[in-house]
Design an enzyme around this catalytic site. Structure first.
Site, mmCIF file in Angstrom:
data_model
loop_
_atom_site.group_PDB
_atom_site.id
_atom_site.type_symbol
_atom_site.label_atom_id
_atom_site.label_comp_id
_atom_site.label_asym_id
_atom_site.label_seq_id
_atom_site.Cartn_x
_atom_site.Cartn_y
_atom_site.Cartn_z
ATOM 1 N N ARG A 18 0.816 -1.256 0.096
ATOM 2 C CA ARG A 18 -0.013 0.056 0.027
ATOM 3 C C ARG A 18 0.806 1.234 -0.107
ATOM 4 O O ARG A 18 0.738 2.162 -0.499
ATOM 5 C CB ARG A 18 -0.853 0.064 1.196
ATOM 6 C CG ARG A 18 -2.266 1.161 0.979
ATOM 7 C CD ARG A 18 -3.193 0.762 2.064
ATOM 8 N NE ARG A 18 -3.714 -0.652 2.125
ATOM 9 C CZ ARG A 18 -4.570 -1.258 1.058
ATOM 10 N NH1 ARG A 18 -4.892 -0.265 0.295
ATOM 11 N NH2 ARG A 18 -4.942 -2.393 1.253
ATOM 12 N N ARG B 292 13.913 -6.446 4.171
ATOM 13 C CA ARG B 292 12.587 -7.392 4.610
ATOM 14 C C ARG B 292 11.434 -7.062 3.754
ATOM 15 O O ARG B 292 10.417 -7.165 4.245
ATOM 16 C CB ARG B 292 12.245 -7.074 6.036
ATOM 17 C CG ARG B 292 13.450 -7.493 6.947
ATOM 18 C CD ARG B 292 13.377 -7.293 8.356
ATOM 19 N NE ARG B 292 14.429 -7.839 9.262
ATOM 20 C CZ ARG B 292 14.397 -8.904 9.978
ATOM 21 N NH1 ARG B 292 13.230 -9.559 9.966
ATOM 22 N NH2 ARG B 292 15.547 -9.344 10.718
ATOM 23 N N ARG C 173 -0.232 6.957 10.669
ATOM 24 C CA ARG C 173 -0.947 5.665 10.461
ATOM 25 C C ARG C 173 -2.037 5.691 9.474
ATOM 26 O O ARG C 173 -3.089 6.096 9.891
ATOM 27 C CB ARG C 173 -0.855 4.836 11.643
ATOM 28 C CG ARG C 173 -1.662 3.554 11.315
ATOM 29 C CD ARG C 173 -1.457 2.431 12.498
ATOM 30 N NE ARG C 173 -2.534 1.400 12.315
ATOM 31 C CZ ARG C 173 -2.927 0.613 11.390
ATOM 32 N NH1 ARG C 173 -2.062 0.328 10.554
ATOM 33 N NH2 ARG C 173 -3.768 -0.298 11.547
ATOM 34 N N SER D 41 -6.517 -0.484 7.999
ATOM 35 C CA SER D 41 -7.775 -1.050 8.026
ATOM 36 C C SER D 41 -8.201 -1.212 9.604
ATOM 37 O O SER D 41 -7.351 -1.593 10.462
ATOM 38 C CB SER D 41 -8.000 -2.127 7.083
ATOM 39 O OG SER D 41 -6.947 -3.070 7.652
ATOM 40 N N ASP E 253 -14.299 -4.364 7.692
ATOM 41 C CA ASP E 253 -15.302 -5.078 7.973
ATOM 42 C C ASP E 253 -15.801 -4.861 9.521
ATOM 43 O O ASP E 253 -15.211 -3.848 10.136
ATOM 44 C CB ASP E 253 -14.512 -6.780 7.986
ATOM 45 C CG ASP E 253 -13.459 -6.587 9.146
ATOM 46 O OD1 ASP E 253 -13.632 -6.899 10.302
ATOM 47 O OD2 ASP E 253 -12.301 -6.203 8.668
ATOM 48 N N ARG F 84 -12.029 -2.018 -1.206
ATOM 49 C CA ARG F 84 -10.911 -1.623 -0.177
ATOM 50 C C ARG F 84 -10.010 -0.562 -0.670
ATOM 51 O O ARG F 84 -9.760 0.227 -0.328
ATOM 52 C CB ARG F 84 -10.129 -2.834 0.292
ATOM 53 C CG ARG F 84 -11.092 -3.682 1.209
ATOM 54 C CD ARG F 84 -9.815 -4.603 1.846
ATOM 55 N NE ARG F 84 -10.898 -5.698 2.824
ATOM 56 C CZ ARG F 84 -10.167 -6.252 3.940
ATOM 57 N NH1 ARG F 84 -8.922 -6.065 4.174
ATOM 58 N NH2 ARG F 84 -10.930 -6.990 4.510
#
Length: 235
Positions: free
Chosen positions: A27, A46, A90, A93, A207, A220
């Site tokens: 994202r 990573r 931040r 979701s 959700d 989404r």
């Protein structure tokens, strides 16, 4: 200086004063490719991708945080304390808990309750209440109003457990008027407080814990743009 770190290969000056942090590094890549200009990738360690670019002339960075307080705890600590970042927003979701929280709602975490033991490291003689920076929070609400995007402000839950053995846990948090559950904000707010920096958590309800409703992958992506645009405008 403590940079580069074992988790971030960026050098001094590679990261902006304000960083947007979605949990998913892909994202972060999406935001960089669709909203930023003159983009430079500063981290691939990573696969926790990080980018810096320009948004309406402002230098902004975006970097994934990973899942959970342990992960965002590492990345946000390094950004605040090693890379001289002032603001972390931040953008993630969350699962709705409160009855008045609906799919696609944008929730801004004024406070972040938690079942985590993250605050134990500070050896405080009581319970610490992790809260957002009011200046960033106010700007986010005002920006949402200007863009015609509804926002809901209140208390959220940062949980250490996605699969909780206590099946009544979310119901108990609901009784305390907690709006939704996610997994990172409390650690981010505590790191900001300890470093004397600023943090905000903006969430999209993907959700609902009690109704079982959930957005599709396409929904989404389209809905999350609202959250991204609020964050970019206040960066």
């Amino acid at each position: 200086m403590n940079i580069p770190t074992p988790h971030n290969k960026a050098k001094a000056g590679d990261i902006a004063k304000t960083v947007l942090m979605p949990g998913d590094p892909l994202r972060a890549k999406f935001i960089a490719e669709n909203y930023l200009e003159d983009v430079v990738c500063f981290n691939t360690v990573r696969n926790m991708l990080g980018f810096t670019g320009k948004y309406k002339g402002k230098t902004v960075s975006v970097m994934g945080s990973g899942m959970g307080m342990a992960s965002i705890g590492i990345y946000s600590y390094e950004l605040y304390n090693f890379y001289d970042v002032d603001n972390i927003i931040r953008i993630g979701s969350a699962g709705g808990i409160a009855d008045n929280i609906m799919l696609r709602d944008i929730v801004i975490g004024m406070g972040a309750s938690t079942n985590s033991n993250y605050a134990a490291q500070y050896k405080l003689p009581g319970t610490f209440a992790p809260i957002a920076d009011f200046g960033l929070l106010r700007k986010a609400v005002e920006t949402g109003e200007k863009l015609g995007i509804k926002t809901v402000v209140g208390n959220i839950l940062s949980s250490d457990t996605f699969y909780d053995d206590n099946k009544e846990a979310n119901l108990l948090w609901k009784k305390m008027n907690v709006l939704c559950v996610e997994m990172e904000a409390a650690a981010l707010y505590m790191n900001a407080a300890r470093a004397g920096k600023k943090a905000l958590c903006i969430l999209t309800i993907s959700d609902h814990v009690f109704t079982g409703e959930a957005l599709s992958a396409e929904d989404r992506q389209n809905t999350f743009r609202d959250m991204m645009e609020i964050a970019l405008e206040i960066a």
